[in-house]
Each structure stands twice: as structure tokens, then as C-alpha cells.
Design an enzyme around this catalytic site. Structure first.
Site, PDB file in Angstrom:
ATOM      1  N   ARG A  48       0.741  -1.410  -0.329  1.00 35.61           N
ATOM      2  CA  ARG A  48      -0.455   0.179   0.045  1.00 35.61           C
ATOM      3  C   ARG A  48       0.905   1.365  -0.165  1.00 35.61           C
ATOM      4  NH1 ARG A  48      -1.027   1.960   4.866  1.00 35.61           N
ATOM      5  NH2 ARG A  48      -1.903   0.103   5.937  1.00 35.61           N
ATOM      6  N   TYR A 100     -14.708  17.153 -16.439  1.00 29.62           N
ATOM      7  CA  TYR A 100     -15.396  16.115 -16.812  1.00 29.62           C
ATOM      8  C   TYR A 100     -16.405  16.337 -15.370  1.00 29.62           C
ATOM      9  CZ  TYR A 100     -15.916  11.007 -14.818  1.00 29.62           C
ATOM     10  OH  TYR A 100     -15.866   9.778 -15.547  1.00 29.62           O
ATOM     11  N   ASP A 171      -5.671  19.463 -14.622  1.00 34.57           N
ATOM     12  CA  ASP A 171      -6.254  17.966 -15.031  1.00 34.57           C
ATOM     13  C   ASP A 171      -5.163  18.055 -16.627  1.00 34.57           C
ATOM     14  OD1 ASP A 171      -7.158  15.291 -16.435  1.00 34.57           O
ATOM     15  OD2 ASP A 171      -8.778  15.572 -14.948  1.00 34.57           O
ATOM     16  N   LYS A 196      -6.496   6.350 -20.014  1.00 37.93           N
ATOM     17  CA  LYS A 196      -7.173   7.513 -21.148  1.00 37.93           C
ATOM     18  C   LYS A 196      -6.197   7.121 -22.019  1.00 37.93           C
ATOM     19  CE  LYS A 196     -10.893   8.486 -19.010  1.00 37.93           C
ATOM     20  NZ  LYS A 196     -10.721   8.249 -18.019  1.00 37.93           N
TER      21      LYS A 196
END
Length: 383
Positions: A48, A100, A171, A196
Site C-alpha cells: 500500500r 469532466y 488535469d 486514457k
């Protein structure tokens, strides 16, 4: 080692050798690590916190964005949610209004209830200074914006944010680090949905946060370790593999997008085409200043809702699907898909209406893509 980005997509400077001469970086599918002795560590304790496969991917992405440190997450939304943990109740953010829909949903339904306030602003065209408050801690933008393709001046926004002791968060999903590096223009934090273009094959989810400032990196690292939204070793390996072809994919997709945008301009059912590669786009010159290309995303309005639905129902090669940045061309209907949870008032203001389609142009032969669009448009006109 070459500093050219095409090479950095494939090779890390000073990368270590691996057992058996493996060319593909190994997948370290382990949750925990043995210690050599008390008070000793291999540098890895628990996955983690840190994993060799993820560590390798993070170094690649940091290099591509010209950052000092990158953090890899299980999705783009995990990356944004982690960044939002930098803020506390009472803080205020200025956010681009054409974002978005998932980002807007996070702000409206999670962060607001936690005491953070927002001003939705047309950052590309309004005077952002007017929206600053004493408690404003950041400006959050996309450029190009999703889905209307507005272009925001990164350097200008960085200067304004820093004059108010605030962060600039960018972004950069639509362009990828191959075409744009916001940190070079003063941004403090860069975010990607690695699902993406970085992954590039529509086969895995991922997200990234990249920074230059060491203190900021320490804060984000602590939040990441504590909340645990990190990417798995196998998914990290998939994204690493995808990045190796990023430069080639972006070049072909961008070339296809430019051809398609110009073809769409000639069609009688098309009202508007939003693609910054067109010289008529209001952000064209600014984008040439701060990016190395115009990307492969475009949006367009058709004349009626019937035409929009007809195109979506009759495309054959192109897929009617959410997401973007893969090898396949996709058509998205923002009204009911990516922006369904955005208020009607904001959608209407931004132009996200029943006649808007968003296209992620893929790597198919551009003539085949155009033939598919042509036949779908003809069938939509007939029905």
C-alpha cells in the site's frame, strides 16, 4: 541517456538491472516484504505504501511530466480525491466550470459536505481575480476542457494563483505529457486519468498525481499511504506497457483528429466543431504556445437531437462508449454519460446539450473512420 520524450516513454535513466535479464519490468505481486533484520529494510515494507512495479511506473510518469515525484492510483478519480484531501473545512477553490462530470460530482457531493466551497468559473474567458476569497486555496482547471475544448492559459493562471498563495491544479488527461507539461508553466499539481492516453488500450484503470515541490510530495505521499487508493502491481505493469507506445499513438490519433475535424466542418448536419487544431478555434494560438500539439479529442454539435441519436445508433466501426484515449475511436454522448450528474443549468450554460457529441479519435485508418461517420450521418438523416 537521451532526454527526448519518445525515449523516456520506454527507458528510465539509471534503471536497475533485473534478474534473468528481463526486458519487461517484472510484476512484483506481493502485499508485504521480509526485512533483513531489526531496523533494516529493503526499501519496501508494504505494498500500500510502496511496490517496485508501481515505483517504476511512477518514476516514468514523473520523468514525462518533468516532475520530481509522481503517485499512481487505481483510477483518475482516486487521484483527484487524494488531491482534495489537501484541503480542510472552510477552504475555497476556484474551478473551471467546463470539467469532466466526475470531477464536478466529487466536488458537489463529497467535498462540499466536508466543508469545502467552490466557485464555478469560465476560467478561459472570465477575470478569475474577481472570484478570489480570503480562504481560496487553489484553482482547478482542465485544458483543453471537457467536453467544450476551451483553452486555459496555464502560465497566467499560475501567476494569479501564486499571487494569492494558492495552488494551481491542472488535469492534463486530454493531451497527455507527450503534448503538454503544465509544471513547466508554473502549475503545482498535474493530474491524469491514466486510464486514457497513458494506458492507451481501454483495458485498465489508473490515475496519477505529479508534483515538483518536495513538501507537497510529502503531503500527498502521506495521504496516499494512509487512505490506500494506490494502483495494483498488475495494473501498474499494464500502464507501463501502454506508455511505451504513447508517442506513436498520440501522433497518429492527432493526425486523424485534424483530418476528421476538417471533414466535419463540411457536413450540412454539423453546427459547430470544437477542436483547438482548427485555426478558427479561439484557443488555437494559446495552445501553440503551451503545448506541442492539439490532441485527438474533439466535440461537435449537430442540428437536432434526432440526428445525434441517429449517429450514435448507426456507427459501426466507431464505438458508442464513455472514456477516451484508447486505440479505438469512441463517440460519447456527454448529456447522458460523462456529464449526466452535472446540473442542467450548468450543462446548458456550457453547451452540453442534446445535440453535442464528443469524439475520441483512435488509430484506425482515417478514411475508414470518415466512411463510418458518413454512413451513420446519412442513416440518421433518413430516419
Amino acid at each position: 541517456m537521451s532526454t527526448k520524450i519518445e525515449t523516456r516513454c520506454i527507458h528510465l535513466e539509471n534503471d536497475q538491472d533485473h534478474p534473468y535479464g528481463a526486458i519487461s519490468y517484472p510484476i512484483f505481486q506481493t502485499a508485504t516484504y521480509a526485512h533483513p533484520g531489526v531496523g533494516q529494510s529493503t526499501g519496501f515494507d508494504y505494498s500500500r505504501h510502496k511496490n517496485p512495479t508501481r515505483d517504476h511506473l511512477e518514476k516514468i510518469v514523473a520523468s514525462l511530466e518533468n516532475g520530481t515525484e509522481a503517485f499512481a492510483y487505481s483510477s483518475g478519480m482516486s487521484a483527484i480525491a487524494t488531491v482534495m484531501e489537501l484541503f480542510v473545512p472552510g477552504d475555497h477553490l476556484i474551478v473551471e466550470e467546463d470539467l469532466y462530470g466526475g470531477s464536478i460530482r466529487l466536488f458537489d457531493h463529497v467535498n462540499k459536505k466536508n466543508g469545502i466551497s467552490f466557485s464555478n468559473v469560465d476560467v478561459a474567458n472570465e477575470d478569475v481575480e474577481l472570484y478570489f476569497q480570503e480562504n481560496t486555496k487553489a484553482i482547478f482547471i482542465e485544458t483543453p476542457t471537457n467536453p467544450m475544448m476551451h483553452i486555459v492559459d496555464i502560465e497566467k493562471m499560475a501567476e494569479i494563483a501564486h499571487a494569492h498563495s494558492a495552488l494551481l491544479i491542472v488535469d492534463n488527461t486530454f493531451l497527455s505529457p507527450y503534448l503538454q507539461n503544465p509544471l513547466d508553466f508554473g502549475a503545482d499539481i498535474v493530474i491524469h486519468s491514466g486510464t486514457k492516453y497513458l494506458s492507451g488500450h481501454n483495458d485498465t484503470l489508473s490515475g496519477f498525481v505529479i508534483v515538483k515541490d518536495e513538501e507537497l510530495a510529502e503531503k500527498i505521499g502521506f495521504i496516499s499511504k494512509t487512505t490506500g487508493p494506490m494502483i495494483s502491481p498488475f495494473d501498474a505493469w499494464l500502464v507501463t506497457r501502454g506508455i511505451q507506445t504513447l508517442s506513436v499513438r498520440m501522433r497518429v490519433a492527432q493526425e486523424n483528429a485534424w483530418t476528421i475535424a476538417n471533414w466535419l466542418l463540411e457536413q450540412d448536419v454539423i453546427e459547430n466543431v470544437f477542436y483547438p487544431g482548427l485555426e478558427t478555434h479561439p484557443g488555437h494560438d494559446l495552445m501553440k504556445k503551451q503545448a506541442r500539439g492539439f490532441g485527438a479529442m474533439l466535440s461537435f454539435h449537430v442540428k437536432t437531437q434526432k440526428i445525434a441519436h441517429g449517429i450514435l445508433e448507426n456507427i459501426q466501426l466507431i464505438q458508442y462508449a464513455e472514456s477516451l484515449g484508447g486505440t479505438e475511436s469512441l463517440l460519447t454522448y456527454p448529456l447522458t454519460q460523462t456529464h449526466a450528474d452535472v446540473s442542467k443549468e450548468l450543462r446548458d450554460k456550457n453547451g452540453v446539450t442534446e445535440t453535442l457529441l464528443r469524439m475520441s479519435v483512435g488509430l484506425e485508418n482515417v478514411e475508414d473512420i470518415i466512411l463510418d461517420l458518413k454512413q451513420a450521418i446519412e442513416k440518421a438523416k433518413e430516419n
